[in-house]
Design a protein around this motif. Structure first.
Motif, PDB file in Angstrom:
ATOM      1  N   PRO A  11       0.807  -1.226   0.000  1.00  0.00           N
ATOM      2  CA  PRO A  11       0.000   0.000   0.000  1.00  0.00           C
ATOM      3  C   PRO A  11       0.839   1.274   0.000  1.00  0.00           C
ATOM      4  O   PRO A  11       0.497   2.241  -0.669  1.00  0.00           O
ATOM      5  CB  PRO A  11      -0.805  -0.115   1.289  1.00  0.00           C
ATOM      6  CG  PRO A  11      -0.728  -1.525   1.701  1.00  0.00           C
ATOM      7  CD  PRO A  11       0.500  -2.113   1.117  1.00  0.00           C
ATOM      8  N   LYS A  12       1.949   1.269   0.690  1.00  0.00           N
ATOM      9  CA  LYS A  12       2.722   2.505   0.776  1.00  0.00           C
ATOM     10  C   LYS A  12       3.469   2.814  -0.511  1.00  0.00           C
ATOM     11  O   LYS A  12       3.278   3.867  -1.118  1.00  0.00           O
ATOM     12  CB  LYS A  12       3.709   2.419   1.949  1.00  0.00           C
ATOM     13  CG  LYS A  12       4.364   3.748   2.240  1.00  0.00           C
ATOM     14  CD  LYS A  12       5.097   3.711   3.557  1.00  0.00           C
ATOM     15  CE  LYS A  12       5.576   5.107   3.942  1.00  0.00           C
ATOM     16  NZ  LYS A  12       6.400   5.080   5.153  1.00  0.00           N
ATOM     17  N   GLY A  13       4.303   1.853  -0.952  1.00  0.00           N
ATOM     18  CA  GLY A  13       5.123   2.088  -2.137  1.00  0.00           C
ATOM     19  C   GLY A  13       4.315   2.234  -3.403  1.00  0.00           C
ATOM     20  O   GLY A  13       4.758   2.847  -4.359  1.00  0.00           O
ATOM     21  N   GLU A  14       3.115   1.663  -3.406  1.00  0.00           N
ATOM     22  CA  GLU A  14       2.295   1.731  -4.613  1.00  0.00           C
ATOM     23  C   GLU A  14       1.391   2.954  -4.627  1.00  0.00           C
ATOM     24  O   GLU A  14       0.634   3.151  -5.561  1.00  0.00           O
ATOM     25  CB  GLU A  14       1.480   0.445  -4.767  1.00  0.00           C
ATOM     26  CG  GLU A  14       2.369  -0.711  -5.200  1.00  0.00           C
ATOM     27  CD  GLU A  14       1.624  -2.016  -5.364  1.00  0.00           C
ATOM     28  OE1 GLU A  14       0.434  -2.077  -4.999  1.00  0.00           O
ATOM     29  OE2 GLU A  14       2.235  -2.969  -5.849  1.00  0.00           O
ATOM     30  N   SER A  15       1.452   3.750  -3.565  1.00  0.00           N
ATOM     31  CA  SER A  15       0.706   5.007  -3.606  1.00  0.00           C
ATOM     32  C   SER A  15       1.625   6.090  -4.156  1.00  0.00           C
ATOM     33  O   SER A  15       2.845   6.013  -4.018  1.00  0.00           O
ATOM     34  CB  SER A  15       0.235   5.392  -2.206  1.00  0.00           C
ATOM     35  OG  SER A  15       1.338   5.845  -1.445  1.00  0.00           O
ATOM     36  N   LEU A  16       1.019   7.078  -4.782  1.00  0.00           N
ATOM     37  CA  LEU A  16       1.800   8.160  -5.366  1.00  0.00           C
ATOM     38  C   LEU A  16       2.625   8.876  -4.295  1.00  0.00           C
ATOM     39  O   LEU A  16       3.788   9.213  -4.488  1.00  0.00           O
ATOM     40  CB  LEU A  16       0.840   9.131  -6.048  1.00  0.00           C
ATOM     41  CG  LEU A  16       1.456  10.158  -6.970  1.00  0.00           C
ATOM     42  CD1 LEU A  16       2.340   9.499  -7.995  1.00  0.00           C
ATOM     43  CD2 LEU A  16       0.349  10.943  -7.664  1.00  0.00           C
ATOM     44  N   ARG A  17       1.999   9.075  -3.160  1.00  0.00           N
ATOM     45  CA  ARG A  17       2.657   9.726  -2.033  1.00  0.00           C
ATOM     46  C   ARG A  17       3.908   8.961  -1.598  1.00  0.00           C
ATOM     47  O   ARG A  17       4.994   9.533  -1.470  1.00  0.00           O
ATOM     48  CB  ARG A  17       1.656   9.729  -0.874  1.00  0.00           C
ATOM     49  CG  ARG A  17       1.616  10.942  -0.040  1.00  0.00           C
ATOM     50  CD  ARG A  17       0.557  10.695   1.040  1.00  0.00           C
ATOM     51  NE  ARG A  17       1.195  10.727   2.338  1.00  0.00           N
ATOM     52  CZ  ARG A  17       1.422  11.861   3.001  1.00  0.00           C
ATOM     53  NH1 ARG A  17       1.032  13.001   2.513  1.00  0.00           N
ATOM     54  NH2 ARG A  17       2.031  11.842   4.168  1.00  0.00           N
ATOM     55  N   GLY A  18       3.714   7.649  -1.427  1.00  0.00           N
ATOM     56  CA  GLY A  18       4.829   6.811  -1.008  1.00  0.00           C
ATOM     57  C   GLY A  18       5.938   6.804  -2.051  1.00  0.00           C
ATOM     58  O   GLY A  18       7.127   6.862  -1.707  1.00  0.00           O
ATOM     59  N   ALA A  19       5.540   6.764  -3.323  1.00  0.00           N
ATOM     60  CA  ALA A  19       6.537   6.740  -4.393  1.00  0.00           C
ATOM     61  C   ALA A  19       7.378   8.013  -4.365  1.00  0.00           C
ATOM     62  O   ALA A  19       8.583   7.978  -4.582  1.00  0.00           O
ATOM     63  CB  ALA A  19       5.845   6.591  -5.747  1.00  0.00           C
TER      64      ALA A  19
END
Lengths: 329, 276
Positions: B126-134
């Motif tokens: 969920p984190k890395g695949e969100s734009l924010r996380g990226a």
């Protein structure tokens, strides 16, 4: 006799000049959409228009130039949403049809009489970018090597342009090297498979369309700043196809492809023009070709060059041949 | 022939029979194309931790049923439940995350991603695949854990030596294995395989079946569409036969294979009369 040195100097000047930088930025955005996500955005010029007009109108209404740039980018994000909501759930070709139409609609709207109070109709808006040139740290003079020199104004625009091109490329690199970027590439390969793995494909395509559009808007604003002018008829569909040519020459879905593609594109463009003009002047064409024939012929030669590139490097300058040869069973 | 699963022992072999511990319950499900009822299932329950084969002649509605259940097609009427929770109107990507993962009849490999990336993209992140996380980073820990799991999964399906190759360079059979590995990376509770053995050579079919059995033994529920009756006999705990959108028979494979309605569906209702 042809002056080959002068021809090369002019070609290199074009390859590193303001339009080349602008198309590099613009193509980075298109590459995110088309090269990485597989979105056929045939209305990239619309995002450039929105970026330029958003900025120019803001300044014209008494706003600050930098706020104007942000307004232009925000409007492009909004435009991405407006185009994306109805089309991104449909098959890829629908996006292509809608975007090409939206690009033209935007141009017709900004040149229309009812929008004229804001957009100044066909005359457009001028002299809104003084704030940008006031920041120029370069003293009066000519900058460059040998015959290849820019005056301080152009040099400043060129430097900022390539800095922006590198910046947006690094942004795309950060995105594409993350798990987010992996999902984006998976969508390009197979939407349904990606869906079946629990990814919200619609949301990802929307984000890609918006970010790519925002980068396109930045390119549009940049180009308008250099010209200190926005007018509706500079935003014709041809600009979109230039941007596609740049992406394809550089290699779709490659990181530095758009930048390299833009340099090559503008080099060849100027080179062909200079060679043809020189040949005409040297009397090589006799009576067969006149000065007015040079322009169309240049495009024809450019097209042949493009075909030659596609035949020998189908994946573009930076693309991997191995990747290209994978059949999509 | 596999032994009858103890949990299903003694159930009457009738369409719609209730199961002791159903993971998936389908009720009154209808999907029509024009006047054709592609799916018209009155009631169907899938027992947890078993292998259920879905059989039936071409056009019986098996794939359409899969499509509706997995959210790739929309039902017109009816409901279905996973672990007792209603699934109507939930988009396909959320159904996958809820534990219902399907594969496709025509293998859909992500050709220009490497084999490892194919497995990694299926992991939940969920984190890395969100734009924010990226943009902000901070996803590398989870990424490293996912990579360990992805490599284990590839080893299990004997694809580990291909990890860095493009998925597009795999053979047809290897793609089937990769598709299954990828589906498992989502960590499903119920795995729905649409003709996993279609176009696969006999040796690889055996290997695929072995993998499916092993999954069942680990507690996974598997529903799969299959045409080859030998395969069905070999691994099914329970068989559901569809025809013209309806469930016409269910039961242990031996029983279903002898069911006159099933024989009719495959050979045509009047087959007795044409026999010389």
């Amino acid at each position: 006799m042809m002056d080959w040195v002068a021809i090369l100097v002019e070609s290199v000047r074009s390859a590193i000049g303001v339009p080349a930088a602008a198309y590099a930025i613009s193509a980075v955005g298109l590459n995110l959409q088309f090269g990485y996500t597989g979105l056929l955005n045939f209305g990239h010029v619309g995002f450039m228009l929105v970026g330029a007009y958003g900025m120019a109108i803001t300044v014209d209404l008494g706003g600050n130039l930098w706020i104007g740039v942000l307004v232009g980018i925000a409007l492009a994000v909004l435009l991405g949403a407006i185009i994306g909501i109805p089309t991104l759930r449909l098959r890829a070709d629908y996006l292509a049809i809608v975007t090409i139409a939206v690009g033209e609609i935007l141009r017709l709207v900004v040149r229309s009489r009812f929008a004229a109070p804001l957009t100044k109709g066909i005359f457009g808006i001028q002299r809104f970018a003084d704030d940008f040139f006031d920041l120029n740290p370069l003293p009066r003079g000519r900058y460059g090597i040998g015959d290849l020199r820019f005056d301080q104004r152009t040099a400043w625009v060129v430097i900022v342009g390539w800095a922006l091109a590198v910046l947006v490329t690094l942004l795309v690199r950060r995105l594409m090297r993350s798990p987010w970027g992996r999902v984006i590439r998976a969508i390009r390969e197979e939407e349904d498979a990606t869906r079946s793995l629990g990814k919200n494909v619609f949301a990802y395509k929307m984000q890609s369309l918006m970010i790519g559009g925002a980068i396109g808007a930045l390119a549009g604003a940049y180009l308008a700043i250099d010209q200190q002018n926005v007018s509706p008829d500079s935003y014709i569909p041809l600009l979109t196809f230039y941007a596609f040519t740049v992406v394809i020459m550089g290699g779709p879905g490659t990181l530095w492809g758009p930048v390299a593609g833009s340099i090559l594109f503008w080099f060849l463009f100027e080179f062909l023009d200079e060679v043809m003009t020189g040949a005409l002047r040297a009397g090589w064409f006799g009576d067969v070709l006149g000065a007015t024939d040079i322009g169309p012929l240049r495009f024809a030669l450019f097209g042949i060059g493009l075909m030659w590139l596609m035949a020998y490097r189908p994946a573009g300058l930076f693309g991997s041949r191995e990747e290209m040869l994978i059949d999509e069973r | 022939m596999s032994a009858e699963s103890p949990s299903l022992h003694g159930l009457p072999p009738e369409p719609g029979v209730p199961k002791p511990d159903p993971i998936l319950v389908v009720h009154g499900l209808r999907r029509s194309f024009g006047g054709l009822h592609a799916v018209n299932v009155r009631h169907l329950e899938i027992q947890r931790g078993t292998i259920t084969s879905l059989i039936g002649p071409n056009g019986a509605g098996k794939t359409t049923l899969f499509n509706v259940l997995s959210g790739f097609d929309k039902e017109q009427e009816g409901e279905w439940h996973l672990n007792g929770g209603a699934l109507v109107g939930i988009p396909c990507h959320r159904l996958a995350r809820m534990g219902m993962v399907r594969t496709f009849q025509l293998t859909k490999s992500l050709a220009r991603l490497t084999v490892l990336e194919n497995a990694m993209v299926a992991a939940q992140h969920p984190k890395g695949e969100s734009l924010r996380g990226a943009l902000l980073g901070g996803w590398r820990d989870v990424e490293a854990k996912n990579e360990v799991r992805a490599r284990e999964m590839l080893r299990r399906f004997t694809l580990d030596h291909m990890a860095d190759e493009y998925a597009g360079s795999l053979s047809g059979g290897q793609r089937k294995l990769l598709e299954m590995a990828r589906a498992l990376m989502v960590e499903p509770e119920i795995l729905m395989l649409d003709e996993p053995t279609a176009g696969v050579n006999p040796a690889l079919t055996q290997s695929l079946l072995h993998h499916i059995k092993r999954l069942r033994d680990e507690g996974m529920t598997v529903v799969f569409i299959e045409h080859d009756m030998d395969v069905v006999q070999e691994i099914s705990d329970w068989v559901v036969c569809m025809n013209e959108g309806q469930v016409i028979a269910e039961g242990p494979s031996r029983v279903v294979a002898r069911n006159p309605a099933v024989v009719d569906a495959y050979l045509g209702a009047h087959h007795g009369e044409v026999t010389p």
